[in-house]
Design a protein around this motif. Sequence first.
Motif, PDB file in Angstrom:
ATOM      1  N   VAL A  82      35.313  29.279  42.441  1.00 60.20           N
ATOM      2  CA  VAL A  82      36.580  28.477  42.667  1.00 60.20           C
ATOM      3  C   VAL A  82      37.784  29.461  43.280  1.00 60.20           C
ATOM      4  N   ARG A  84      41.230  30.103  44.598  1.00 55.68           N
ATOM      5  CA  ARG A  84      42.578  29.426  44.075  1.00 55.68           C
ATOM      6  C   ARG A  84      43.683  29.919  44.769  1.00 55.68           C
ATOM      7  N   ASP A  89      42.373  24.325  45.672  1.00 53.40           N
ATOM      8  CA  ASP A  89      41.280  25.165  45.227  1.00 53.40           C
ATOM      9  C   ASP A  89      40.009  24.717  46.459  1.00 53.40           C
ATOM     10  N   VAL A 237      38.284  26.765  34.134  1.00 52.73           N
ATOM     11  CA  VAL A 237      38.139  25.719  35.125  1.00 52.73           C
ATOM     12  C   VAL A 237      37.905  24.241  34.545  1.00 52.73           C
ATOM     13  N   GLU A 241      37.072  18.771  37.578  1.00 50.00           N
ATOM     14  CA  GLU A 241      37.229  19.276  39.103  1.00 50.00           C
ATOM     15  C   GLU A 241      35.681  19.563  39.483  1.00 50.00           C
ATOM     16  N   VAL A 254      37.224  31.738  38.803  1.00 50.90           N
ATOM     17  CA  VAL A 254      38.258  31.448  39.565  1.00 50.90           C
ATOM     18  C   VAL A 254      38.488  32.847  40.022  1.00 50.90           C
ATOM     19  N   GLU A 256      40.952  34.662  43.799  1.00 53.26           N
ATOM     20  CA  GLU A 256      42.128  34.331  44.958  1.00 53.26           C
ATOM     21  C   GLU A 256      41.046  34.396  46.239  1.00 53.26           C
ATOM     22  N   ARG A 360      49.023  29.769  40.340  1.00 49.54           N
ATOM     23  CA  ARG A 360      47.925  29.250  40.071  1.00 49.54           C
ATOM     24  C   ARG A 360      46.807  30.131  39.477  1.00 49.54           C
TER      25      ARG A 360
END
Length: 475
Positions: A82, A84, A89, A237, A241, A254, A256, A360
């Motif tokens: 993910v 984010r 996302d 997570v 989703e 998760v 960046e 986030r």
Amino acid sequence: MNVATDTARRATAAAPRLARGGAPRPPVRIIHLGIGHFFRAHQAWYTAHAADGADWGIAAFTGRSTALADALEDQDGLFTLVERDADGDRLEVVSSIAEARPGSDVVRLAELAADPRVAVITLTVTESGYRLRPDGTPDPDDAPLAADVVELRSDAVPRSPQTAVGRLLLALDARRLAGAGPIAVVSCDNIPGNGTFLRAGALAIAEQVDPALAEWMRDAVSFVSTSVDRITPHVAVDPAELEAAGWSDAAPVVTEPFADWVLEGGFPAGRPQWEAGGARFVDDIEPWEHRKLWLLNGAHSLLAFAGLVRGIETVAEATADPACRIAVEAFWAEAVDVLPAGVEHVRYRERLLERFENPRIEHRLAQIAAEATVKVQFRFAAVAERTLAAGRMPEESARAIAAWIDWVLAHGGRPEAPDARGEEVARAAASADPTAALVALVSAPLAASPAFLDLVRAARTEPSDSETAHAAPLA
């Protein structure tokens, strides 16, 4: 495959678990030691994005726990990444893990290492996880390493080393005995010159185990140094989703959107075409690793120490705090003065602030504060030493070290964050001059400089009376 989040899709209560649907797993050509969030967001992702990634499957081994290996095996090695950012996302299923094994499965580790098709061993190990001294040599007082030497010398079947370096040597010895040819070992951590560091430690331990192994390693094993960069906190997570995207996943990660990987060294048995994912291969990695260690990791540590004592919990919150942000930008200004000439840092710092401000990601300062002593050594003391060598007073790195000391002493010398050198820190904090004693833990040259110690004392929030008595008199 890439799957963008579509909020218009209907979530189903019984979304299917990730699976390859009968498609074969990629052939194992890479061994990885240390399954974790960062490995999956970085090396596994880069391998999935290699131009020939379908030919380079990874057999990934955990450190201790079997839970993650079991979860990944249950879904054919697949997991959701993910990406984010502040706007939303982006979901991607990463398919490069061909096997996920518990670290204790040393039989499979040796079997794979003896396969000539395997060309690379990668590691993600924390700074203290190597259990080596700062110069890369083994610590003779380290009980787990000493136990691994005894284990690797034994005739036991199978031999079962417990440390990362011990398991690496088990794998390399299996390859040597099988005549499977040369191999590259790639360190993916935040230690300067990590390939050189690991080579020194691995060879020294190999000499204790079997000089023939050490001799073979000198000729047949390339130790590759790398700079790795992708902020990957341990955050959950929302299952809804993933269900909205059409599947469920017991092991999502998760991270960046930003990713960077710079490598220096040879790959005698081949490697994936990681360039397709943006990896860079250079002749001298030092400028890149210093930029990353001092600017990104240094800022993270400074935000952690300065932020935690203010009751701040995340990187984004600390970046928004005026005092923390001023401290980071001042430290950066000093650090870039000792970067090698020609290393771009203006845009890099701008992007770092953008990355830090991402609310986030929820990168928690308590997580960053772990193993603080070795981090201070590589991130703050290294800048201070170079600044002193250049004939300037390292005022801002002194302030950064002072922030660490304030954080340590605010917890009575025993912060809750794990630290392999925690007992040394506690003894130094309890000494008559804790500033000098703590500085000595991270740099003997800095501790030998009265002027530098005075800078640290002056930057301390509340130096004790005994410390004040040690300060040099004002002229």
